[in-house]
Design a protein around this motif. Structure first.
Motif, PDB file in Angstrom:
ATOM      1  N   ILE A  96       0.850  -1.186   0.000  1.00 29.78           N
ATOM      2  CA  ILE A  96       0.000   0.000   0.000  1.00 29.78           C
ATOM      3  C   ILE A  96       0.889   1.241   0.000  1.00 29.78           C
ATOM      4  O   ILE A  96       2.038   1.204   0.438  1.00 29.78           O
ATOM      5  CB  ILE A  96      -0.969   0.043   1.195  1.00 29.78           C
ATOM      6  N   VAL A  97       0.345   2.335  -0.529  1.00 29.32           N
ATOM      7  CA  VAL A  97       0.996   3.636  -0.428  1.00 29.32           C
ATOM      8  C   VAL A  97       0.058   4.539   0.364  1.00 29.32           C
ATOM      9  O   VAL A  97      -1.087   4.777  -0.030  1.00 29.32           O
ATOM     10  CB  VAL A  97       1.327   4.239  -1.805  1.00 29.32           C
ATOM     11  N   ASP A  98       0.557   5.010   1.505  1.00 32.69           N
ATOM     12  CA  ASP A  98      -0.240   5.746   2.475  1.00 32.69           C
ATOM     13  C   ASP A  98      -0.345   7.215   2.095  1.00 32.69           C
ATOM     14  O   ASP A  98       0.659   7.867   1.779  1.00 32.69           O
ATOM     15  CB  ASP A  98       0.411   5.606   3.850  1.00 32.69           C
ATOM     16  N   MET A  99      -1.554   7.742   2.167  1.00 29.48           N
ATOM     17  CA  MET A  99      -1.801   9.144   1.853  1.00 29.48           C
ATOM     18  C   MET A  99      -1.331  10.063   2.989  1.00 29.48           C
ATOM     19  O   MET A  99      -1.298   9.658   4.146  1.00 29.48           O
ATOM     20  CB  MET A  99      -3.287   9.362   1.567  1.00 29.48           C
ATOM     21  N   PRO A 100      -0.974  11.321   2.655  1.00 30.82           N
ATOM     22  CA  PRO A 100      -0.329  12.179   3.648  1.00 30.82           C
ATOM     23  C   PRO A 100      -1.271  12.895   4.589  1.00 30.82           C
ATOM     24  O   PRO A 100      -0.809  13.590   5.500  1.00 30.82           O
ATOM     25  CB  PRO A 100       0.410  13.190   2.769  1.00 30.82           C
ATOM     26  N   LEU A 101      -2.581  12.782   4.396  1.00 34.38           N
ATOM     27  CA  LEU A 101      -3.505  13.515   5.256  1.00 34.38           C
ATOM     28  C   LEU A 101      -4.388  12.568   6.051  1.00 34.38           C
ATOM     29  O   LEU A 101      -4.440  11.362   5.774  1.00 34.38           O
ATOM     30  CB  LEU A 101      -4.380  14.481   4.457  1.00 34.38           C
ATOM     31  N   ASN A 102      -5.073  13.156   7.015  1.00 38.58           N
ATOM     32  CA  ASN A 102      -5.918  12.519   8.023  1.00 38.58           C
ATOM     33  C   ASN A 102      -5.101  11.990   9.191  1.00 38.58           C
ATOM     34  O   ASN A 102      -5.656  11.732  10.254  1.00 38.58           O
ATOM     35  CB  ASN A 102      -6.834  11.431   7.459  1.00 38.58           C
ATOM     36  N   PHE A 130       4.961   5.651   1.061  1.00 43.71           N
ATOM     37  CA  PHE A 130       4.312   6.875   1.533  1.00 43.71           C
ATOM     38  C   PHE A 130       4.281   7.940   0.436  1.00 43.71           C
ATOM     39  O   PHE A 130       5.237   8.119  -0.314  1.00 43.71           O
ATOM     40  CB  PHE A 130       5.064   7.441   2.746  1.00 43.71           C
ATOM     41  N   TRP A 131       3.155   8.666   0.389  1.00 39.06           N
ATOM     42  CA  TRP A 131       3.068   9.908  -0.363  1.00 39.06           C
ATOM     43  C   TRP A 131       3.411  11.063   0.566  1.00 39.06           C
ATOM     44  O   TRP A 131       3.148  11.010   1.763  1.00 39.06           O
ATOM     45  CB  TRP A 131       1.647  10.147  -0.894  1.00 39.06           C
ATOM     46  N   GLY A 132       3.961  12.131   0.009  1.00 37.41           N
ATOM     47  CA  GLY A 132       4.067  13.392   0.714  1.00 37.41           C
ATOM     48  C   GLY A 132       2.903  14.291   0.322  1.00 37.41           C
ATOM     49  O   GLY A 132       2.110  13.963  -0.564  1.00 37.41           O
ATOM     50  N   GLY A 133       2.810  15.427   0.981  1.00 33.75           N
ATOM     51  CA  GLY A 133       1.734  16.362   0.691  1.00 33.75           C
ATOM     52  C   GLY A 133       2.262  17.693   0.179  1.00 33.75           C
ATOM     53  O   GLY A 133       3.319  18.160   0.605  1.00 33.75           O
ATOM     54  N   ALA A 134       1.514  18.292  -0.758  1.00 28.70           N
ATOM     55  CA  ALA A 134       1.800  19.641  -1.248  1.00 28.70           C
ATOM     56  C   ALA A 134       0.671  20.550  -0.788  1.00 28.70           C
ATOM     57  O   ALA A 134      -0.476  20.388  -1.211  1.00 28.70           O
ATOM     58  CB  ALA A 134       1.926  19.659  -2.766  1.00 28.70           C
ATOM     59  N   ILE A 135       0.989  21.477   0.099  1.00 32.63           N
ATOM     60  CA  ILE A 135       0.006  22.405   0.647  1.00 32.63           C
ATOM     61  C   ILE A 135       0.561  23.824   0.519  1.00 32.63           C
ATOM     62  O   ILE A 135       1.734  24.012   0.193  1.00 32.63           O
ATOM     63  CB  ILE A 135      -0.320  22.076   2.124  1.00 32.63           C
ATOM     64  N   PRO A 136      -0.252  24.846   0.740  1.00 28.79           N
ATOM     65  CA  PRO A 136       0.257  26.208   0.627  1.00 28.79           C
ATOM     66  C   PRO A 136       1.476  26.438   1.525  1.00 28.79           C
ATOM     67  O   PRO A 136       1.471  26.089   2.712  1.00 28.79           O
ATOM     68  CB  PRO A 136      -0.938  27.063   1.078  1.00 28.79           C
ATOM     69  N   CYS A 155      -1.971  16.760  -3.633  1.00 30.26           N
ATOM     70  CA  CYS A 155      -2.559  18.064  -3.337  1.00 30.26           C
ATOM     71  C   CYS A 155      -4.053  18.019  -3.594  1.00 30.26           C
ATOM     72  O   CYS A 155      -4.561  17.132  -4.288  1.00 30.26           O
ATOM     73  CB  CYS A 155      -1.912  19.171  -4.167  1.00 30.26           C
ATOM     74  N   PHE A 156      -4.747  18.976  -3.032  1.00 28.99           N
ATOM     75  CA  PHE A 156      -6.173  19.200  -3.263  1.00 28.99           C
ATOM     76  C   PHE A 156      -6.352  20.527  -3.977  1.00 28.99           C
ATOM     77  O   PHE A 156      -5.614  21.494  -3.712  1.00 28.99           O
ATOM     78  CB  PHE A 156      -6.942  19.252  -1.936  1.00 28.99           C
ATOM     79  N   LEU A 157      -7.352  20.592  -4.827  1.00 31.52           N
ATOM     80  CA  LEU A 157      -7.757  21.863  -5.427  1.00 31.52           C
ATOM     81  C   LEU A 157      -9.002  22.422  -4.755  1.00 31.52           C
ATOM     82  O   LEU A 157      -9.385  23.568  -5.007  1.00 31.52           O
ATOM     83  CB  LEU A 157      -8.018  21.688  -6.928  1.00 31.52           C
ATOM     84  N   SER A 158      -9.651  21.619  -3.912  1.00 30.81           N
ATOM     85  CA  SER A 158     -10.822  22.015  -3.138  1.00 30.81           C
ATOM     86  C   SER A 158     -10.578  21.583  -1.698  1.00 30.81           C
ATOM     87  O   SER A 158      -9.641  20.815  -1.430  1.00 30.81           O
ATOM     88  CB  SER A 158     -12.077  21.348  -3.708  1.00 30.81           C
ATOM     89  N   PRO A 159     -11.379  22.035  -0.737  1.00 29.13           N
ATOM     90  CA  PRO A 159     -11.118  21.686   0.663  1.00 29.13           C
ATOM     91  C   PRO A 159     -11.035  20.182   0.887  1.00 29.13           C
ATOM     92  O   PRO A 159     -11.834  19.406   0.355  1.00 29.13           O
ATOM     93  CB  PRO A 159     -12.310  22.304   1.397  1.00 29.13           C
ATOM     94  N   SER A 160     -10.061  19.771   1.693  1.00 32.63           N
ATOM     95  CA  SER A 160      -9.781  18.350   1.888  1.00 32.63           C
ATOM     96  C   SER A 160     -10.679  17.697   2.919  1.00 32.63           C
ATOM     97  O   SER A 160     -10.748  16.466   2.975  1.00 32.63           O
ATOM     98  CB  SER A 160      -8.327  18.175   2.331  1.00 32.63           C
ATOM     99  N   GLY A 161     -11.318  18.494   3.756  1.00 38.61           N
ATOM    100  CA  GLY A 161     -12.106  17.947   4.854  1.00 38.61           C
ATOM    101  C   GLY A 161     -11.413  18.047   6.192  1.00 38.61           C
ATOM    102  O   GLY A 161     -12.049  17.881   7.236  1.00 38.61           O
ATOM    103  N   VAL A 162     -10.086  18.306   6.169  1.00 40.76           N
ATOM    104  CA  VAL A 162      -9.350  18.517   7.422  1.00 40.76           C
ATOM    105  C   VAL A 162      -8.554  19.812   7.295  1.00 40.76           C
ATOM    106  O   VAL A 162      -7.913  20.078   6.281  1.00 40.76           O
ATOM    107  CB  VAL A 162      -8.422  17.331   7.748  1.00 40.76           C
ATOM    108  N   ASP A 163      -8.613  20.644   8.346  1.00 41.00           N
ATOM    109  CA  ASP A 163      -8.046  21.992   8.280  1.00 41.00           C
ATOM    110  C   ASP A 163      -6.542  22.001   8.082  1.00 41.00           C
ATOM    111  O   ASP A 163      -5.990  22.950   7.515  1.00 41.00           O
ATOM    112  CB  ASP A 163      -8.399  22.765   9.551  1.00 41.00           C
ATOM    113  N   GLU A 164      -5.847  20.953   8.576  1.00 37.28           N
ATOM    114  CA  GLU A 164      -4.384  20.953   8.519  1.00 37.28           C
ATOM    115  C   GLU A 164      -3.833  20.592   7.143  1.00 37.28           C
ATOM    116  O   GLU A 164      -2.616  20.579   6.953  1.00 37.28           O
ATOM    117  CB  GLU A 164      -3.818  20.003   9.586  1.00 37.28           C
ATOM    118  N   PHE A 165      -4.718  20.328   6.173  1.00 37.50           N
ATOM    119  CA  PHE A 165      -4.256  20.003   4.823  1.00 37.50           C
ATOM    120  C   PHE A 165      -5.062  20.842   3.833  1.00 37.50           C
ATOM    121  O   PHE A 165      -5.959  20.351   3.142  1.00 37.50           O
ATOM    122  CB  PHE A 165      -4.432  18.506   4.533  1.00 37.50           C
ATOM    123  N   PRO A 166      -4.761  22.149   3.736  1.00 39.01           N
ATOM    124  CA  PRO A 166      -5.545  23.039   2.879  1.00 39.01           C
ATOM    125  C   PRO A 166      -5.236  22.855   1.399  1.00 39.01           C
ATOM    126  O   PRO A 166      -4.183  22.328   1.021  1.00 39.01           O
ATOM    127  CB  PRO A 166      -5.142  24.442   3.361  1.00 39.01           C
TER     128      PRO A 166
END
Length: 437
Positions: A96-102, A130-136, A155-166
Motif C-alpha cells: 500500500i501507499v499511504d496518503m499524507p492527510l488525516n 508513503f506519499w508526501g503532501g503539497a500544501i500552501p 494536493c487538493f484543489l478544493s477543501p480536503s475535509g481537514v483543516d491541517e491540509f488546505p
C-alpha cells in the motif's frame, strides 16, 4: 519461460491459472530468498522445500494499492497500520501507499514523514510506502521529502475535509508543479473545482450528488492538464468519478502531457440509483454517480485513459457517518474488498484476470515507482495471491479487518475469494512482516 535455479527453491507454487505479464495459463513459480527465481511450465518446476499446487485456483501477483488513508498517528481510532495492512493482506494487496492527510501531523515535511515511519514500524502485515503532501507554503519541503523517499506528492484543489491540509490555489499549484518537475517527481491531484461545489440543499443522496457535479471534476482536470503541459511535471488524477474527465485526459495525453488517472472500485461497481435512503456509508468525495456514468468509466479503463483501480480507502468511526449525507464524513472503506468487487463487475463485462492485474497491480506499481512489485516475473518480489475466481461470497462487515465496521459492500454478493497471500514468499499471518519502502 524459465530461469535456472542454482539451489533447491524455498517454494514452488503451481496453478493452471497463473496470471503472467504475457498472459494467463498453467505454470509453476519458484521462489528463493523472497524473490521469484523462475517461471516454468506447469510440470517442469525444480525441487523445493515446499510445494503448493493450487489446481484451478488462480495465482496473481500481489496487488498494489496506491491510495490508502491509514490515519496513524493522530487519528488511529479511524484506522491504523496494523488493522489496515491486515485488511490489505486479506484482500490480496501486498503493498500500500499511504496518503499524507488525516494523520496528525500530515506528511508535509521530512520530520512528519519520520513520525509516520516510526508509527508504522513493526506493525505492518504488508509493505508500505508513503506519499508526501503539497500544501500552501511548503514548496521548499518537497525536495527534502522526495529525497527522504516519498513516492510523490498529493494536493487538493478544493477543501480536503481537514483543516491541517488546505488546498492549493492557482499560484500554489503552479509553484508546486515547477518544484516537483525540477527533480522529475510526481504530483497526484484531488481534482474538483471549488467554484462549482456547493453545500447540499438537503439531507439525501440526490442533494449531495448535485452539490458535487461532474463538471467540477472536468474543469479541474482541464486546469491540471494545462499547467502540467506548461511546467512539464508528471501529474496523476486521483479517484476519477465522472466520465466527463475522460476526453480532456485523452486530449492531454495526445498532446504529449505527462498525465495519468485512476478510478476506484466503488465508482465501477456501485451506482447512485441504488444508494439506499440514509445509507451514508456510500458517501465519498467525489461521489458515486449514475449507472450510465459507470459504463463510461469502464470504457475509459478498456481504452487505457484510466490506468489504475485503487481503493481510496478512507475510513472513519461510525459516529462521523451521521446524521445524513449533508453532514457525514465522506469516505469509503473497501481496502479488503477491492479485488473481489472489481472482479465481480469486470467478469460480467467480459474482462479477464489479466485486465484486473494490470489495473490493480502492474500500473499502480509503475505509477509509484515500486520496482519488483505488481507482476509475476523473474527477479520480482515473491508477492503472490491465490485467488479463487469462481467462488461466491456475501460480504459480512463483521469479518473485515478494517478498524471500524462501516462499508457500503455489507450484504453484497461478490465473486472471487482470496485463499492465501504471500509476501516475499512467506504466507502473511499474524506476525508483522511488511517492510517500509
Amino acid at each position: 519461460m524459465s530461469a535456472e535455479v542454482e539451489d533447491v527453491a524455498d517454494l514452488v507454487i503451481r496453478s493452471r491459472r497463473v496470471v503472467l505479464p504475457e498472459g494467463e495459463g498453467p505454470a509453476a513459480v519458484a521462489v528463493r530468498g523472497g524473490k521469484i527465481v523462475g517461471v516454468y511450465s506447469h510440470d517442469a518446476a525444480p525441487d523445493a522445500v515446499e510445494q503448493v499446487d493450487l489446481g484451478d485456483v488462480a495465482l496473481l501477483p500481489g496487488l498494489v494499492d496506491t491510495h490508502v488513508h491509514v490515519n496513524e498517528p493522530g487519528r488511529t481510532h479511524w484506522e491504523g497500520f496494523a488493522s489496515a495492512t491486515r485488511a490489505a493482506a486479506a484482500g490480496g494487496v501486498t503493498t500500500i501507499v499511504d496518503m499524507p492527510l488525516n494523520s496528525l501531523p500530515p506528511t508535509v515535511n521530512a520530520d512528519a514523514l519520520a513520525v509516520k515511519r516510526e508509527a508504522a514500524d513493526g506493525q505492518c502485515a504488508v509493505d508500505v510506502a508513503f506519499w508526501g503532501g503539497a500544501i500552501p507554503g511548503n514548496a521548499g519541503d518537497l525536495r527534502p521529502l522526495h529525497e527522504a523517499g516519498v513516492r510523490g506528492f498529493k494536493c487538493f484543489l478544493s477543501p480536503s475535509g481537514v483543516d491541517e491540509f488546505p488546498p492549493l490555489d492557482e499560484d500554489g499549484l503552479r509553484a508546486a508543479m515547477v518544484e516537483i518537475a525540477s527533480f522529475d517527481g510526481l504530483l497526484v491531484v484531488h481534482a474538483e473545482d471549488p467554484a462549482l461545489l456547493a453545500d447540499p440543499e438537503g439531507p439525501g443522496y440526490p442533494e449531495f450528488l448535485g452539490s458535487r457535479p461532474g463538471e467540477a471534476e472536468c474543469r479541474a482536470v482541464e486546469r491540471v492538464a494545462a499547467l502540467a503541459g506548461e511546467t512539464g511535471v508528471r501529474a496523476h488524477i486521483l479517484h476519477v468519478s465522472s466520465a466527463l474527465c475522460l476526453e480532456p485526459l485523452a486530449k492531454a495525453r495526445r498532446e504529449g502531457v505527462r498525465i495519468t488517472a485512476e478510478t476506484c472500485p466503488h465508482y465501477l461497481t456501485l451506482m447512485a440509483e441504488e444508494v439506499p435512503e440514509g445509507a451514508t456509508q456510500f458517501k465519498c468525495c467525489p461521489p458515486i454517480r449514475s449507472s450510465a456514468n459507470r459504463d463510461e468509466l469502464w470504457r475509459g479503463l478498456a481504452d487505457g485513459v484510466l490506468g489504475c483501480v485503487v481503493s481510496d480507502h478512507s475510513p472513519s468511526t461510525p459516529d462521523l457517518k451521521v446524521p445524513d449525507f449533508a453532514a457525514a464524513w465522506g469516505g469509503i472503506s473497501s481496502l479488503q474488498l477491492g479485488l473481489t468487487a472489481v472482479w465481480t463487475e469486470a467478469a460480467r463485462r467480459g474482462h479477464g484476470l489479466g485486465d484486473v492485474v494490470r489495473w490493480m497491480a502492474e500500473h499502480p506499481a509503475a505509477l509509484a515507482g515500486l520496482r519488483g512489485k505488481g507482476a509475476i516475473a523473474v527477479g520480482a518480489d515473491a508477492d503472490l495471491v491465490a485467488f479463487d475466481a469462481d467462488a461466491v461470497h456475501t460480504v459480512d462487515v463483521s469479518t473485515l479487518h478494517h478498524k471500524n465496521p462501516v462499508t457500503p459492500y455489507h450484504g453484497r454478493t461478490l465473486m472471487g475469494e482470496v485463499r492465501t497471500t504471500w509476501l516475499r514468499g512467506r504466507v502473511v499471518g499474524n506476525d508483522p512482516q511488511g517492510t517500509l519502502l
